[in-house]
Structures are given as structure tokens and as C-alpha cells.
Design an enzyme around this catalytic site. Structure first.
Site, short mmCIF file in Angstrom:
data_model
loop_
_atom_site.label_atom_id
_atom_site.label_comp_id
_atom_site.label_asym_id
_atom_site.label_seq_id
_atom_site.Cartn_x
_atom_site.Cartn_y
_atom_site.Cartn_z
N ASN A 36 51.96 25.89 37.91
CA ASN A 36 51.42 26.49 39.13
C ASN A 36 51.31 25.37 40.16
OD1 ASN A 36 49.95 27.70 41.13
ND2 ASN A 36 48.25 28.36 39.81
N LYS B 201 49.11 22.62 38.43
CA LYS B 201 48.37 22.95 37.21
C LYS B 201 49.40 23.37 36.17
CE LYS B 201 44.43 24.88 39.60
NZ LYS B 201 44.22 26.15 40.24
N ARG C 54 54.61 30.03 38.63
CA ARG C 54 53.92 30.95 39.52
C ARG C 54 54.49 30.73 40.92
NH1 ARG C 54 48.18 30.59 42.37
NH2 ARG C 54 48.05 32.74 43.04
N HIS D 229 47.65 37.67 43.96
CA HIS D 229 46.92 37.70 42.68
C HIS D 229 47.43 38.84 41.80
CE1 HIS D 229 43.08 35.90 44.75
NE2 HIS D 229 43.84 34.93 44.26
N GLY E 60 37.67 34.47 42.68
CA GLY E 60 37.75 33.05 42.36
C GLY E 60 37.60 32.26 43.64
N GLY F 178 40.09 31.92 45.70
CA GLY F 178 40.63 33.04 46.47
C GLY F 178 40.05 34.30 45.87
N ARG G 95 38.44 30.84 52.97
CA ARG G 95 39.11 31.83 53.83
C ARG G 95 38.15 32.97 54.10
NH1 ARG G 95 43.88 32.81 49.72
NH2 ARG G 95 42.97 31.15 48.51
N PHE H 265 31.09 28.26 44.64
CA PHE H 265 30.04 29.25 44.51
C PHE H 265 28.77 28.70 43.86
CE2 PHE H 265 28.34 33.47 44.32
CZ PHE H 265 28.99 34.10 45.35
N GLY I 219 36.70 33.10 38.37
CA GLY I 219 35.53 32.21 38.28
C GLY I 219 34.19 32.84 38.63
N GLU J 189 33.63 36.42 36.66
CA GLU J 189 33.32 36.30 35.23
C GLU J 189 31.98 35.64 34.99
OE1 GLU J 189 36.64 34.26 33.30
OE2 GLU J 189 38.02 35.47 34.48
N ASN J 190 31.51 34.83 35.96
CA ASN J 190 30.35 33.98 35.70
C ASN J 190 29.09 34.25 36.51
OD1 ASN J 190 31.52 32.09 33.72
ND2 ASN J 190 32.93 31.67 35.40
N GLU K 169 46.10 34.19 33.89
CA GLU K 169 47.38 34.27 34.59
C GLU K 169 48.45 33.45 33.88
OE1 GLU K 169 44.86 33.41 38.10
OE2 GLU K 169 46.45 34.40 39.22
P1 AMP Z 1 38.63 30.26 40.04
O1 AMP Z 1 39.43 30.15 41.33
O2 AMP Z 1 38.89 31.55 39.31
O3 AMP Z 1 38.74 29.05 39.17
O4 AMP Z 1 37.09 30.34 40.48
C1 AMP Z 1 36.44 29.27 41.10
C2 AMP Z 1 35.09 29.74 41.63
O5 AMP Z 1 34.30 30.22 40.53
C3 AMP Z 1 34.29 28.61 42.29
O6 AMP Z 1 33.68 29.10 43.49
C4 AMP Z 1 33.21 28.33 41.26
O7 AMP Z 1 32.02 27.87 41.84
C5 AMP Z 1 32.99 29.71 40.67
N1 AMP Z 1 32.29 29.60 39.39
C6 AMP Z 1 32.71 28.98 38.27
N2 AMP Z 1 31.73 29.01 37.31
C7 AMP Z 1 30.68 29.66 37.86
C8 AMP Z 1 29.38 30.02 37.41
N3 AMP Z 1 28.96 29.70 36.16
N4 AMP Z 1 28.57 30.70 38.26
C9 AMP Z 1 28.98 31.01 39.51
N5 AMP Z 1 30.19 30.71 39.99
C10 AMP Z 1 31.03 30.05 39.20
#
Ligand code: AMP
Length: 402
Positions: free
Chosen positions: A10, A17, A91, A180, A210, A212, A241, A283, A330, A333-334, A384
Site C-alpha cells: 500500500n 505499508k 492497493r 475504501h 479510520g 480517512g 479532511r 482520535f 481504527g 473498532e475501538n 484490507e
Molecule cells: P486507521 O486509519 O483505521 O488505522 O485508524 C486510525 C484512527 O483510529 C486514528 O484516529 C486513531 O486515533 C484511531 N484509534 C486507534 N485506536 C483507538 C482507540 N483505542 N480509541 C479511539 N480511537 C482509536
């Protein structure tokens, strides 16, 4: 190393990555990231068998980065050139109207991806650099492009058409493409499996949140709408964005703030969204600021949730009834807080998040709706890389390549 592994790349504007994985089992043999390509403090973090190998120092371009990655593979026991990789899956962000299937790469395909750079100037050139580097390093190995726009190729006319001069739009390839797609497709398939239902019977809404972020409305396995557009700038609020805005803002900024189109584009891509509103794009940092009482961070969060709920409402109506709402990536899920706030107060629509299930820290696909709720609400980890590896493997197997 077995000889059915796929290397997934990617390539971003300043990063690559990668994962080496088995497309059948999903087991990852090695993974890593080249970061800050073209900058003084570049580096590579390479993980294999729970060990981390690091490289620090300037990396001139994608070709140099990938050469170093191959060296690190060799030093850590996986000589990619010698041991045989079945395929490389790339990708690729923008497939335009041309590509909507995983595609075996040859010179003509590389040229066509390069030509689509006018639609994705930040992304496609980097994707091409990654492809060319990998082809040079693994000349005998088939390479497959998997397009982020592909899943949304068949969006209905009413959803994909911008209401502007139709001739101008046609001349410049202007339509909603969506991005996506690999994630939305993979997650929607996982949802159907989890529900033990035929995807053809299901209406789904998926939030990929995430760095994005995008949402999609999927009927019977096919998307009927999505939030990202001609570019990945439209729709939800993201890390850097801002998503939807009045297009008049662009002309106003050009005239009043005397910003050039490139400066506005840069601002909209890198300094808007959560970052523009609060100063931070991550986040978790946003949550820390909110906990510390920062009003700008609070407002950024509220705008983020408000935008999600606007699309949730739109997609509930477009679909005319929904079986499952799913969160992934990100934030999705979290962050139980985001999931709870995005769906709060919607019991009368059959949407009920179970507070205990929502805060459970399981890392697997799971329900977070209350038992017996009319609409299933789920958290499904996206993958992905696995989806790209499987697509690449299918293409080389079908074509007898490799
Ligand atoms: P991704 O692009 O899918 O890797 O997501 C990245 C985003 O997920 C970033 O804004 C991170 O701060 C957020 N993120 C990852 N872990 C957590 C968590 N435990 N709680 C809240 N946000 C998270």
C-alpha cells in the site's frame, strides 16, 4: 516460507505499508512500513515472528525504500526474490471508469493507472511508484492491482451523478467514485457470514472510521450509495479532511483569502477535519483534549458525530429498512463512545446498542446491539490486506499466471 504467499503493498505519497501473508489462512509472516520517504528522518519498521527490525536514515524514493525492505526481509529469514512469492497485490486508490476488477498488471495497465492521476494526484502517482519498484525487484512475479474505487463502480445513476453541467462532467470524468471499497466489500461479506444470511438478502450500512472515513449503503451485496466522491474528500469528517462542505467556500477562500487552488486543495486534504477544528488529527489525542475540557476538541467531536448521523438517516431512508449497521477501522473498532453517540436515541427505528456489549474489548467481529433488537449493530475488524491478497491470488490462479 510456503510458496503461496502474497506480498501486499500500500504505497502512499511518503510511505509504503506492506504485509507478506497467506491468503488462505490469513496468517501474516511479516509486515512493516516505510515512513517519510523523501525526508531526512525516514525509517522502516519491519516485524517478523514478533521481532522488530528498524532502519533509520534518509530514503530517497519508493524504489530505494522497497529495496531496503527486501534487504530486511532477507536478513530476517524471508528472501523474497529467492523463496518465491506467488503474487504481489497493490492497493491502487483510483481506478476511474477503467478498472473495476482486480487486474493483472502489465505496461499498459501501469500507463492507464498513471493517466488516472488527474483524478487522484496525491495517490495514483505513489501507487505507480510502488508498482514499478516491485516489478523491478520481482520481475518474474505476477502483480495485481486492487482498486479502492472498484466496489462502487456500479453505483446507481442517481447516487453517482453530480448536478453540474453534464457535458463538463463527462469531459472530465466527474462522478461519485467512492473509496475504501475493499474494506466495505470485505466487511459486508463478514457481516453476512456472522448473521448467517445470504448477502443478497441483506440491507447494510457500514461506517469505516479510520484516519480517512466513509460510510456506505449496501443492498443485496451491492452498494447503492457512499459518502466519498470524485475524490476521498467528500462525506464524513476525517482526521485531516473535512468531508462535505459548501462548494462556494472554495471560491470564497480563493477571492477573500487569496489562496491558490493548490493551497486550498492542500488545506482540504491535510489541515481540515478534526485537525482543522481542534489541532489534532488522531482520535485518541482528540479524546484526551476533550477529557481535559478543550472546547474546540469537543466541537470537533460533535461535528464528527453530527455528520455520521446525517448519513445514517439518509441511508436508512435510501435503503428503506436496514438489517445491519456495522462499525470498522481504527475509530469504528475501538471507540465505544463514537458508536454509542452515533446511534443514541434511535430505539424507535429499531436501533439499540447494548452498553455492556459495546464496551467489551474483544478484538473479533461481534454484535453490540441488544439481544432481540430489530437491527443488528456490529463491530467487524476490517482487513484490507487480506482482501487484497485474496483478490490477487484469485487473479493469478484464474489466469494461470505465476
Ligand atoms: P486507521 O486509519 O483505521 O488505522 O485508524 C486510525 C484512527 O483510529 C486514528 O484516529 C486513531 O486515533 C484511531 N484509534 C486507534 N485506536 C483507538 C482507540 N483505542 N480509541 C479511539 N480511537 C482509536
Amino acid at each position: 516460507m510456503n510458496d503461496d504467499m502474497v506480498l501486499v503493498l500500500n504505497s502512499g505519497s511518503s510511505s509504503i505499508k506492506y504485509q507478506l501473508l497467506d491468503p488462505e489462512s490469513g496468517v501474516v509472516a511479516a509486515s512493516g512500513m516505510v515512513d517519510r520517504i523523501g525526508e531526512e528522518h525516514a525509517g522502516i519498521e519491519h516485524q517478523v515472528d514478533g521481532r522488530i527490525f528498524e532502519h533509520r536514515g534518509p530514503i530517497a524514493d519508493h524504489a530505494a525504500g522497497l529495496r531496503l525492505v527486501f534487504q530486511m526481509f532477507a536478513e530476517s529469514g524471508h528472501d523474497l526474490a529467492a523463496a518465491g512469492v506467488r503474487a504481489v497485490g497493490h492497493r491502487v486508490v483510483h481506478g476511474g471508469e477503467v478498472f473495476y476488477q482486480p487486474t493483472l498488471i502489465d505496461d499498459a495497465v501501469v500507463a492507464a493507472i498513471s493517466e488516472l492521476s488527474s483524478l487522484a494526484p496525491l495517490h495514483n502517482p505513489a501507487n505507480v511508484a510502488g508498482i514499478e519498484s516491485a516489478r523491478a525487484l520481482l520481475p518474474g512475479v505476477p502483480q495485481v492491482a486492487v482498486f479502492d474505487t472498484a466496489f462502487f463502480h456500479g453505483l446507481p445513476g442517481a447516487a453517482k451523478t453530480y448536478a453540474i453541467d453534464a457535458k463538463l462532467a463527462a469531459a472530465h470524468g466527474i462522478r461519485k467514485y467512492g473509496f475504501h471499497g475493499t474494506s466495505h466489500e470485505y466487511v459486508s461479506g463478514r457481516v453476512a457470514a456472522l448473521l448467517e444470511r445470504d448477502p443478497a438478502e441483506l440491507n447494510q450500512i457500514i461506517f469505516h472510521l479510520g484516519n480517512g472515513a466513509s460510510a456506505s449503503a449496501i443492498r443485496g451485496g451491492h452498494p447503492i450509495d457512499t459518502t466519498m466522491g470524485l475524490t476521498p474528500l467528500e462525506g464524513l469528517v476525517m482526521g485531516t479532511r473535512g468531508g462535505d462542505l459548501d462548494p462556494g467556500i472554495i471560491a470564497h477562500l480563493a477571492r477573500s483569502a487569496q489562496l491558490s487552488i493548490d493551497q486550498i486543495d492542500e488545506m482540504l486534504n491535510r489541515n481540515a477535519g478534526l485537525k482543522g477544528l481542534s489541532g489534532v488529527n488522531d482520535f485518541r489525542e482528540l479524546q484526551r483534549l476533550i477529557d481535559a475540557g478543550d472546547a474546540a476538541a469537543r466541537l470537533a467531536y460533535d461535528v464528527y458525530i453530527h455528520r455520521m448521523r446525517r448519513y445514517l438517516g439518509a441511508y436508512l431512508i435510501e435503503l428503506g429498512g436496514v438489517d445491519a449497521i456495522t462499525f470498522t477501522a481504527g475509530v469504528g473498532e475501538n471507540s465505544p463512545q463514537v458508536r454509542a453517540d452515533a446511534l443514541a436515541g434511535l430505539s424507535r427505528f429499531g436501533i439499540d446498542v447494548d452498553p455492556d456489549r459495546n464496551v467489551a474489548e474483544d478484538r473479533v467481529a461481534r454484535y453490540i446491539s441488544a439481544p432481540g433488537a430489530e437491527i443488528a449493530v456490529l463491530v467487524v475488524p476490517t482487513n484490507e490486506e487480506l482482501a487484497i491478497a485474496q483478490a490477487a491470488h484469485r487473479v493469478v490462479t484464474a489466469q494461470g499466471a505465476g
